[in-house]
Design a protein around this motif. Structure first.
Motif, PDB file in Angstrom:
ATOM      1  N   LYS A 226       0.843  -1.188   0.000  1.00 26.62           N
ATOM      2  CA  LYS A 226       0.000   0.000   0.000  1.00 26.62           C
ATOM      3  C   LYS A 226       0.887   1.249   0.000  1.00 26.62           C
ATOM      4  O   LYS A 226       1.955   1.269   0.613  1.00 26.62           O
ATOM      5  N   VAL A 227       0.424   2.291  -0.649  1.00 23.01           N
ATOM      6  CA  VAL A 227       1.159   3.560  -0.658  1.00 23.01           C
ATOM      7  C   VAL A 227       1.355   4.077   0.763  1.00 23.01           C
ATOM      8  O   VAL A 227       2.361   4.711   1.080  1.00 23.01           O
ATOM      9  N   SER A 228       0.420   3.774   1.650  1.00 24.93           N
ATOM     10  CA  SER A 228       0.452   4.284   3.024  1.00 24.93           C
ATOM     11  C   SER A 228       1.695   3.834   3.793  1.00 24.93           C
ATOM     12  O   SER A 228       2.101   4.501   4.749  1.00 24.93           O
ATOM     13  N   VAL A 229       2.310   2.710   3.409  1.00 23.84           N
ATOM     14  CA  VAL A 229       3.471   2.204   4.162  1.00 23.84           C
ATOM     15  C   VAL A 229       4.793   2.719   3.606  1.00 23.84           C
ATOM     16  O   VAL A 229       5.850   2.426   4.155  1.00 23.84           O
ATOM     17  N   LEU A 230       4.757   3.492   2.527  1.00 25.79           N
ATOM     18  CA  LEU A 230       5.985   3.977   1.914  1.00 25.79           C
ATOM     19  C   LEU A 230       6.559   5.153   2.692  1.00 25.79           C
ATOM     20  O   LEU A 230       5.825   5.954   3.269  1.00 25.79           O
ATOM     21  N   SER A 231       7.878   5.260   2.667  1.00 26.35           N
ATOM     22  CA  SER A 231       8.535   6.437   3.246  1.00 26.35           C
ATOM     23  C   SER A 231       8.346   7.624   2.299  1.00 26.35           C
ATOM     24  O   SER A 231       7.895   7.467   1.154  1.00 26.35           O
ATOM     25  N   GLY A 232       8.716   8.821   2.755  1.00 27.30           N
ATOM     26  CA  GLY A 232       8.585  10.002   1.921  1.00 27.30           C
ATOM     27  C   GLY A 232       9.376   9.880   0.629  1.00 27.30           C
ATOM     28  O   GLY A 232       8.907  10.246  -0.449  1.00 27.30           O
ATOM     29  N   GLY A 233      10.602   9.348   0.724  1.00 22.43           N
ATOM     30  CA  GLY A 233      11.434   9.183  -0.461  1.00 22.43           C
ATOM     31  C   GLY A 233      10.874   8.152  -1.427  1.00 22.43           C
ATOM     32  O   GLY A 233      10.944   8.331  -2.652  1.00 22.43           O
ATOM     33  N   GLU A 234      10.311   7.065  -0.890  1.00 24.83           N
ATOM     34  CA  GLU A 234       9.714   6.036  -1.754  1.00 24.83           C
ATOM     35  C   GLU A 234       8.487   6.589  -2.476  1.00 24.83           C
ATOM     36  O   GLU A 234       8.248   6.279  -3.647  1.00 24.83           O
ATOM     37  N   ARG A 235       7.701   7.421  -1.787  1.00 20.53           N
ATOM     38  CA  ARG A 235       6.548   8.047  -2.448  1.00 20.53           C
ATOM     39  C   ARG A 235       7.005   8.972  -3.572  1.00 20.53           C
ATOM     40  O   ARG A 235       6.370   9.047  -4.630  1.00 20.53           O
ATOM     41  N   ALA A 236       8.105   9.704  -3.325  1.00 22.99           N
ATOM     42  CA  ALA A 236       8.624  10.599  -4.355  1.00 22.99           C
ATOM     43  C   ALA A 236       9.059   9.799  -5.584  1.00 22.99           C
ATOM     44  O   ALA A 236       8.807  10.209  -6.734  1.00 22.99           O
ATOM     45  N   ARG A 237       9.705   8.647  -5.372  1.00 19.48           N
ATOM     46  CA  ARG A 237      10.112   7.796  -6.497  1.00 19.48           C
ATOM     47  C   ARG A 237       8.892   7.283  -7.257  1.00 19.48           C
ATOM     48  O   ARG A 237       8.883   7.238  -8.489  1.00 19.48           O
ATOM     49  N   LEU A 238       7.848   6.894  -6.529  1.00 22.45           N
ATOM     50  CA  LEU A 238       6.623   6.403  -7.172  1.00 22.45           C
ATOM     51  C   LEU A 238       5.974   7.512  -7.998  1.00 22.45           C
ATOM     52  O   LEU A 238       5.500   7.272  -9.113  1.00 22.45           O
ATOM     53  N   ALA A 239       5.946   8.730  -7.457  1.00 25.22           N
ATOM     54  CA  ALA A 239       5.361   9.860  -8.187  1.00 25.22           C
ATOM     55  C   ALA A 239       6.139  10.133  -9.472  1.00 25.22           C
ATOM     56  O   ALA A 239       5.551  10.442 -10.518  1.00 25.22           O
ATOM     57  N   LEU A 240       7.469  10.018  -9.417  1.00 30.40           N
ATOM     58  CA  LEU A 240       8.279  10.184 -10.627  1.00 30.40           C
ATOM     59  C   LEU A 240       7.968   9.096 -11.647  1.00 30.40           C
ATOM     60  O   LEU A 240       7.874   9.354 -12.854  1.00 30.40           O
ATOM     61  N   ALA A 241       7.789   7.858 -11.160  1.00 29.94           N
ATOM     62  CA  ALA A 241       7.473   6.747 -12.057  1.00 29.94           C
ATOM     63  C   ALA A 241       6.139   6.992 -12.770  1.00 29.94           C
ATOM     64  O   ALA A 241       6.004   6.741 -13.974  1.00 29.94           O
ATOM     65  N   CYS A 242       5.153   7.506 -12.039  1.00 31.18           N
ATOM     66  CA  CYS A 242       3.832   7.783 -12.630  1.00 31.18           C
ATOM     67  C   CYS A 242       3.942   8.833 -13.735  1.00 31.18           C
ATOM     68  O   CYS A 242       3.210   8.791 -14.731  1.00 31.18           O
ATOM     69  N   MET A 243       4.850   9.782 -13.562  1.00 28.50           N
ATOM     70  CA  MET A 243       4.987  10.877 -14.518  1.00 28.50           C
ATOM     71  C   MET A 243       5.512  10.391 -15.870  1.00 28.50           C
ATOM     72  O   MET A 243       5.286  11.012 -16.908  1.00 28.50           O
ATOM     73  N   LEU A 244       6.218   9.250 -15.874  1.00 25.08           N
ATOM     74  CA  LEU A 244       6.853   8.763 -17.098  1.00 25.08           C
ATOM     75  C   LEU A 244       5.909   7.986 -18.008  1.00 25.08           C
ATOM     76  O   LEU A 244       6.322   7.508 -19.069  1.00 25.08           O
ATOM     77  N   LEU A 245       4.648   7.867 -17.599  1.00 23.23           N
ATOM     78  CA  LEU A 245       3.726   6.994 -18.331  1.00 23.23           C
ATOM     79  C   LEU A 245       3.133   7.657 -19.571  1.00 23.23           C
ATOM     80  O   LEU A 245       2.518   6.995 -20.392  1.00 23.23           O
ATOM     81  N   ARG A 246       3.313   8.974 -19.695  1.00 20.58           N
ATOM     82  CA  ARG A 246       2.791   9.690 -20.872  1.00 20.58           C
ATOM     83  C   ARG A 246       3.896  10.557 -21.469  1.00 20.58           C
ATOM     84  O   ARG A 246       4.738  11.081 -20.750  1.00 20.58           O
ATOM     85  N   PRO A 247       3.886  10.727 -22.789  1.00 19.72           N
ATOM     86  CA  PRO A 247       4.949  11.522 -23.421  1.00 19.72           C
ATOM     87  C   PRO A 247       4.786  13.017 -23.113  1.00 19.72           C
ATOM     88  O   PRO A 247       3.673  13.506 -22.891  1.00 19.72           O
ATOM     89  N   PHE A 248       5.888  13.740 -23.080  1.00 16.28           N
ATOM     90  CA  PHE A 248       5.839  15.184 -22.875  1.00 16.28           C
ATOM     91  C   PHE A 248       7.092  15.810 -23.488  1.00 16.28           C
ATOM     92  O   PHE A 248       8.122  15.152 -23.638  1.00 16.28           O
ATOM     93  N   ASN A 249       6.956  17.082 -23.873  1.00 14.15           N
ATOM     94  CA  ASN A 249       8.128  17.805 -24.391  1.00 14.15           C
ATOM     95  C   ASN A 249       8.409  19.072 -23.586  1.00 14.15           C
ATOM     96  O   ASN A 249       9.342  19.800 -23.877  1.00 14.15           O
ATOM     97  N   LEU A 250       7.579  19.339 -22.572  1.00 18.93           N
ATOM     98  CA  LEU A 250       7.851  20.404 -21.603  1.00 18.93           C
ATOM     99  C   LEU A 250       7.730  19.803 -20.211  1.00 18.93           C
ATOM    100  O   LEU A 250       6.642  19.395 -19.796  1.00 18.93           O
ATOM    101  N   LEU A 251       8.833  19.741 -19.510  1.00 16.84           N
ATOM    102  CA  LEU A 251       8.861  19.145 -18.177  1.00 16.84           C
ATOM    103  C   LEU A 251       8.967  20.270 -17.146  1.00 16.84           C
ATOM    104  O   LEU A 251       9.903  21.071 -17.183  1.00 16.84           O
TER     105      LEU A 251
END
Length: 635
Positions: free
Chosen positions: A442-467
């Motif tokens: 569950k997301v609830s058991v993740l540390s702050g850093g692990e949540r940040a990594r997960l949020a970065l992973a979610c961002m990579l799921l769609r293409p973009f040319n302005l980050l």
């Protein structure tokens, strides 16, 4: 002191802490460091008594006090900022009430010679002394000082806590803990919600703090400025260094190098002895000698190399779809919040391939402009024109906090994923160090850093040319910051990054946009070129700078002039303090005139008279201190 003895914690098959032993002294200033998910926050929760270890024992003097600022605090609602902060003085308030009760009782009683009256006087004296020691005469002034140090304005103090964001509410909780001055102060990522001015103020407060402080932070400079000891949590073990962070890094490298050298030397000696034993065993006349040598070899304490967690996420941004030459353009852009103007008719253009750092003092509009560009908030005036085929990837300051705690990591990714990416979700999570059964956590058991990594992973799921990245390094450990920076360096799209981390920004951008006094000042080059042009040493000076007018490379510019209302408020504070001092001096003078008369010493109310006299003197000392603070503020 706090003693952790043989502490062990397991989550399923994973050993988080393995027979850890630590001692925290009553004056220690400790930085608790390690990779995201290594067990830092768990260790702190065990120290605080919020989590019980599977094995081992924690001991702390029963009379000691402890304050724990962590990331999942429930902030009380319905009180003003000042009133909520004043709840830190619960003991002092109770003493004040009791002193008032005793004072009224002494005014009505006449049994001055009784033992009961003597006990009352003694209790009154002890309570008054304790009240003074706790700072009871200056509770409100001290609360205001701490709240303002943490970034609140005078106008904020009478606003309800409900009106503030979670980050500002956390500042109220931090203020309460600092005001309580516990024997042991535990701070988990205290700088995440603070601007640079507040961070510097907090550093000064902690440097002179008389109790023990334990800090989890990924801000190297903050740790260097506040700690004298570093405890590293790595692969279940705790390594203790009597040094602040930067010195710890060098000492750790030296320790591992010496350990490796000793290990290699021992291995060479063992191999040589094993060859000798093998030769002797082949000769009957040497067998007994060989057996003796083997026994000696078996008794050698074998040197083991400490395991190191060197795993890093594999972050690579997808190729950017081609955009138009102009990616985004802002014309005469305005943003106001009531009477507060944050951006005043600013112009901004980002061409394809531009890489821009937003820098400047907190509250100058960096995040505001970023949110307007990504259409998170609307501008008050002007317009934003998006270029042809502009596709935005956005990472907000609180991106990791927006993840749903009740979902698993895989479910979270599925919610963000387009259909064509579904088959790749597990491999993407693996690249971000979430493998095997981790995806079902569950997301609830993740540390702050692990949540940040997960949020970065979610961002990579769609293409973009302005980050667009707003404080992307919050919660990330040192190695993860380096990986993110390298991935951004390799990214072939356009980039906007909001950050106050000079080390992270160095070499990452080709333009630096300074936000100052509601306007934007464009500088060619990365943050180092900008700082050199402005003749500033580091990002802290940039964010503390409040110069007016266009930047011309001649320094930070003149100091900010106080506005009319601010000057009036400061002068009122001085005048109120002066009146209070004058009143108390007059009252004390009148009492001293009475004391010149011999009859006063035989009067029935003499004990209570002297108590009032001593109390007035204490109040005068406090009033003078308040007046001095008010004068300093004006000057």
């Amino acid at each position: 002191m706090i003693v952790l003895a043989d502490i062990s914690v397991k989550y399923g098959e994973r050993v988080l802490l393995d027979s850890v032993n630590l001692v925290i002294g009553i004056r220690d200033k400790v930085g608790l460091v390690g990779r995201n998910g290594a067990g830092k926050s768990t260790t702190m929760k065990i120290i605080a008594g919020d989590v019980r270890p599977d094995e081992g024992k924690v001991s702390r003097p029963s009379s000691s006090t402890l304050g724990f600022l962590h990331q999942e605090m429930n902030i009380p609602k319905g009180k003003t900022v000042l009133d909520e902060a004043l709840t830190a003085f619960a003991e002092t308030k109770a003493l004040e009430h009791r002193i008032e009760e005793m004072h009224k009782e002494m005014e009505t009683r006449t049994d001055y010679e009784s033992a009961d009256y003597e006990r009352l006087l003694e209790e009154y004296s002890l309570a008054s002394d304790r009240f003074t020691i706790l700072g009871g005469t200056a509770m409100e002034a001290e609360a205001e000082r701490v709240l303002k140090g943490l970034g609140f304005k005078s106008s904020d103090l009478q606003r309800l806590t409900d009106e503030f964001s979670g980050g500002w509410q956390m500042r109220v909780e931090l203020a309460k803990m600092l005001l309580q001055r516990p024997d042991y102060l535990l701070l988990d990522e205290p700088t995440n919600h603070l601007d640079i001015e507040s961070i510097i103020w907090l550093e000064g407060f902690l440097k002179t703090y008389t109790g023990a402080v334990i800090i989890i932070s990924h801000d190297k400079q903050f740790l260097d400025n506040t700690t004298e000891r570093t405890i590293e949590i790595e692969l279940g073990k705790a390594f203790d260094y009597k040094a602040p962070y930067s010195k710890y890094v060098a000492m750790r490298a030296e320790r591992l190098e010496k350990q490796l050298s000793a290990y290699e030397n021992q291995q060479r000696n063992i191999a040589q002895k094993e060859r000798t034993i093998a030769r002797f065993m082949a000769k009957a006349s040497k067998t007994s000698m060989a057996q003796s040598m083997q026994k000696q070899l078996n008794k050698i304490d074998r040197i083991e190399i400490d395991d190191s967690d060197t795993a890093v996420m594999n972050l690579r941004f997808p190729p950017a779809p081609r955009s138009g030459q102009v990616v985004v353009e802002a014309l005469d852009l305005e943003k106001r919040y009531g009477n507060l103007t944050v951006l005043d008719k600013v112009y901004f253009k980002l061409d394809r391939g531009d890489r821009v750092a937003f820098v400047g003092q907190n509250g100058q509009g960096k995040t505001t402009l970023a949110k307007i560009i990504v259409n998170e908030i609307a501008a008050t005036g002007g317009q934003v024109i998006m270029g042809h085929n502009a596709q935005i990837g956005y990472y907000a300051q609180n991106q990791s906090e927006t993840l749903q705690s009740n979902l698993t990591l895989l479910e979270t990714m599925e919610n963000f994923s387009p259909p064509e990416m579904r088959t790749k979700l597990r491999s993407i999570l693996g690249a971000f160090l979430f493998s095997g059964e981790d995806v079902d956590k569950k997301v609830s058991v993740l540390s702050g850093g692990e949540r940040a990594r997960l949020a970065l992973a979610c961002m990579l799921l769609r293409p973009f040319n302005l980050l667009v990245l707003d404080e992307p390094t919050n919660h990330l450990d040192m190695l993860s910051k380096d990986v993110l920076k390298q991935a951004l360096a390799d990214y072939d799209g356009s980039l906007i990054v909001v950050s106050h981390d000079r080390e992270f920004l160095s070499g990452l951008t080709n333009r630096t946009l300074e936000f100052r006094d509601r306007h934007l000042y464009d500088h060619i080059g990365d943050v180092n070129a900008f700082l050199e042009k402005r003749a500033l040493n580091d990002m802290r000076q940039v964010e503390l700078s409040t110069g007016n007018g266009a930047s011309n490379g001649n320094g930070a510019g003149p100091k900010r002039e106080l506005d009319r209302e601010e000057r009036k408020r400061l002068m009122r504070n001085v005048q109120n303090a002066e009146r209070r001092v004058e009143t108390l001096e007059k009252e004390i003078s009148e009492m001293e005139e009475k004391m010149a008369e011999p009859a006063v010493y035989n009067a029935p109310d003499y004990p209570s008279f002297m108590q009032r006299y001593e109390q007035k003197k204490k109040e005068l000392a406090s009033a003078v201190a308040t007046w001095e603070q008010a004068m300093i503020a004006v000057e």
